[in-house]
Design a protein around this motif. Structure first.
Motif, PDB file in Angstrom:
ATOM      1  N   ARG A  78       0.360  -7.218  -9.450  1.00  0.00           N
ATOM      2  CA  ARG A  78       0.818  -8.681  -9.509  1.00  0.00           C
ATOM      3  C   ARG A  78       0.937  -9.031  -8.025  1.00  0.00           C
ATOM      4  O   ARG A  78       0.416 -10.492  -7.643  1.00  0.00           O
ATOM      5  CB  ARG A  78       2.059  -8.621 -10.428  1.00  0.00           C
ATOM      6  N   GLY A  79       1.559  -8.300  -7.172  1.00  0.00           N
ATOM      7  CA  GLY A  79       1.671  -8.932  -5.920  1.00  0.00           C
ATOM      8  C   GLY A  79       0.395  -9.183  -4.989  1.00  0.00           C
ATOM      9  O   GLY A  79       0.257  -9.998  -4.353  1.00  0.00           O
ATOM     10  N   THR A  80      -0.418  -8.210  -5.313  1.00  0.00           N
ATOM     11  CA  THR A  80      -1.938  -8.147  -4.481  1.00  0.00           C
ATOM     12  C   THR A  80      -2.697  -9.413  -5.123  1.00  0.00           C
ATOM     13  O   THR A  80      -3.265 -10.093  -4.294  1.00  0.00           O
ATOM     14  CB  THR A  80      -2.733  -6.819  -4.791  1.00  0.00           C
ATOM     15  N   SER A  81      -2.414  -9.597  -6.438  1.00  0.00           N
ATOM     16  CA  SER A  81      -3.263 -10.824  -7.183  1.00  0.00           C
ATOM     17  C   SER A  81      -2.459 -12.110  -6.735  1.00  0.00           C
ATOM     18  O   SER A  81      -3.322 -13.077  -6.573  1.00  0.00           O
ATOM     19  CB  SER A  81      -3.017 -10.753  -8.565  1.00  0.00           C
ATOM     20  N   LEU A  82      -1.340 -12.173  -6.244  1.00  0.00           N
ATOM     21  CA  LEU A  82      -0.718 -13.560  -5.832  1.00  0.00           C
ATOM     22  C   LEU A  82      -1.251 -13.852  -4.356  1.00  0.00           C
ATOM     23  O   LEU A  82      -1.583 -14.911  -4.140  1.00  0.00           O
ATOM     24  CB  LEU A  82       0.833 -13.139  -5.852  1.00  0.00           C
ATOM     25  N   ALA A  83      -1.260 -12.726  -3.669  1.00  0.00           N
ATOM     26  CA  ALA A  83      -1.952 -13.142  -2.367  1.00  0.00           C
ATOM     27  C   ALA A  83      -3.558 -13.378  -2.571  1.00  0.00           C
ATOM     28  O   ALA A  83      -3.917 -14.248  -1.653  1.00  0.00           O
ATOM     29  CB  ALA A  83      -1.756 -11.696  -1.459  1.00  0.00           C
ATOM     30  N   LEU A  84      -4.048 -12.769  -3.425  1.00  0.00           N
ATOM     31  CA  LEU A  84      -5.586 -13.014  -3.335  1.00  0.00           C
ATOM     32  C   LEU A  84      -6.240 -14.286  -3.897  1.00  0.00           C
ATOM     33  O   LEU A  84      -6.938 -15.132  -3.511  1.00  0.00           O
ATOM     34  CB  LEU A  84      -6.532 -12.028  -4.335  1.00  0.00           C
ATOM     35  N   ARG A  85      -5.121 -14.855  -4.742  1.00  0.00           N
ATOM     36  CA  ARG A  85      -5.454 -16.055  -5.395  1.00  0.00           C
ATOM     37  C   ARG A  85      -5.472 -17.494  -4.439  1.00  0.00           C
ATOM     38  O   ARG A  85      -5.725 -18.367  -4.848  1.00  0.00           O
ATOM     39  CB  ARG A  85      -4.584 -16.415  -6.764  1.00  0.00           C
TER      40      ARG A  85
END
Length: 344
Positions: A223-230
């Motif tokens: 979730r944290g990685t996806s938040l940064a990627l988006r």
């Protein structure tokens, strides 16, 4: 006189040279860069600890996979009760007559006090059972973590809020106590308490119970990685081009979460191995006569074995220590190979 010079670079054509003779002409050399996966593999191969750990882990998986063949070549199986078939090998208390638990050229790791199972075949089949269950739990946890973690991070809003609250709620459960308390409940859903529980029901219950409280940490990381990627430019570009959320997740997000996913998976599997062994040790997991790592520890803790055959604990104990340490070292090496700036 000059000669061609090879310069390492990514997709670069370099031609350096002069008069190399009457029949030699300068040549253009096309140099290709390496992909991140190739660079990771090169760094991993240079890590001697990681390579040795990978061989050790691979050896354990190979032993588990080939356990029936090894037992056939060995000429024994883990279900034969030698205390009944060959009582001359045991004394009146059920302890092997020969020293060190009956270790001999016939029984490589000796015989189990009491029922008299062959320890060698019981160990390799126990490795097979524990690894089979742990791999199944790891796969289920990884798939759940990917779906919920990436969905929460990329979609945000109510989806993120709902999944986040579910994660917070499940993290409040004391995992070990929940495992112990819920195993009999889950088993009773499949089999009546008056009937004998089949082994496959216990296996399914172990997988379900460990999966239920095992996916949250991985989902949080993704979730944290996806938040940064988006928030990255290439995601915005994909949105502007009209790509659907599913296509963006599949083509843009997932390839960029491979690193934390692979690293965390190498840490999850040994933790599930020890959790499964702990449940079997406490008597709520795999039980006799099905071989299992934890069930062997449970047998070794009985008064009969502790007082008469202390070598019985040696083989399952040392093998599990080697496996867990090797897998953790492998996880460290994989992490360092993906991110060389990480300091151990």
């Amino acid at each position: 006189m000059t000669s061609p010079i090879d310069i390492e670079g990514g997709g670069t054509t370099v031609a350096v040279g002069g008069d190399l003779g009457p029949q030699t002409q300068p040549e253009a050399v096309k140099l290709e860069g390496r992909s991140p996966g190739q660079l990771m593999w090169i760094r991993f191969k240079r890590d001697r600890t990681g390579v040795i750990s990978a061989y050790v882990v691979g050896f354990f998986f190979l032993v588990g996979l080939l356990a029936p063949l090894i037992a056939k070549l060995y000429g024994k199986n883990p279900y034969t009760v030698y205390a009944d078939e060959r009582p001359e090998l045991f004394d009146s208390a059920g302890v092997p007559v020969q020293p060190n638990g009956g270790i001999s050229s016939e029984f490589w790791f000796g015989l189990e006090p009491g029922n008299g199972y062959d320890v060698f075949t019981k160990l390799i089949y126990g490795i097979r059972t524990s690894l089979m269950i742990s791999v199944a739990v790891t796969v289920a946890v990884v798939l759940t973590g990917i779906v919920l973690g990436v969905a929460a991070g990329y979609l945000g809003g109510r989806t993120d809020f709902f999944i986040g609250r579910v994660i917070d709620f499940l993290l409040a459960f004391p995992a070990q106590l929940f495992f112990i308390a819920s195993m009999p409940v889950v088993v009773s859903l499949f089999v009546s308490p008056r009937d004998e529980t089949p082994t496959y029901v216990r296996v399914v219950a172990l997988i379900l119970v460990q999966w239920f409280l095992g996916w949250m940490s991985l989902a949080r990381i993704l979730r944290g990685t996806s938040l940064a990627l988006r928030e990255r430019e290439f995601i915005e570009a994909a949105k502007v081009s009209g790509a659907s959320p599913w296509r963006i997740i599949r083509k843009e997000i997932l390839p960029n979460v491979v690193t934390p996913l692979l690293v965390q998976s190498t840490y999850l599997l040994p933790s599930f191995v020890t959790a499964e062994a702990g449940l079997s040790f406490l008597g709520v997991g795999i039980v006799e006569p099905t071989p299992d790592w934890g069930q062997m520890f449970s047998k070794a803790s009985t008064e009969l074995v502790m007082q008469n055959d202390i070598t019985y604990m040696f083989f399952p104990g040392i093998s599990m220590i080697i496996f867990i340490v090797a897998f953790n070292l492998l996880g460290d090496s994989v992490r360092d190979a993906f991110d060389p700036k990480t300091a151990r």
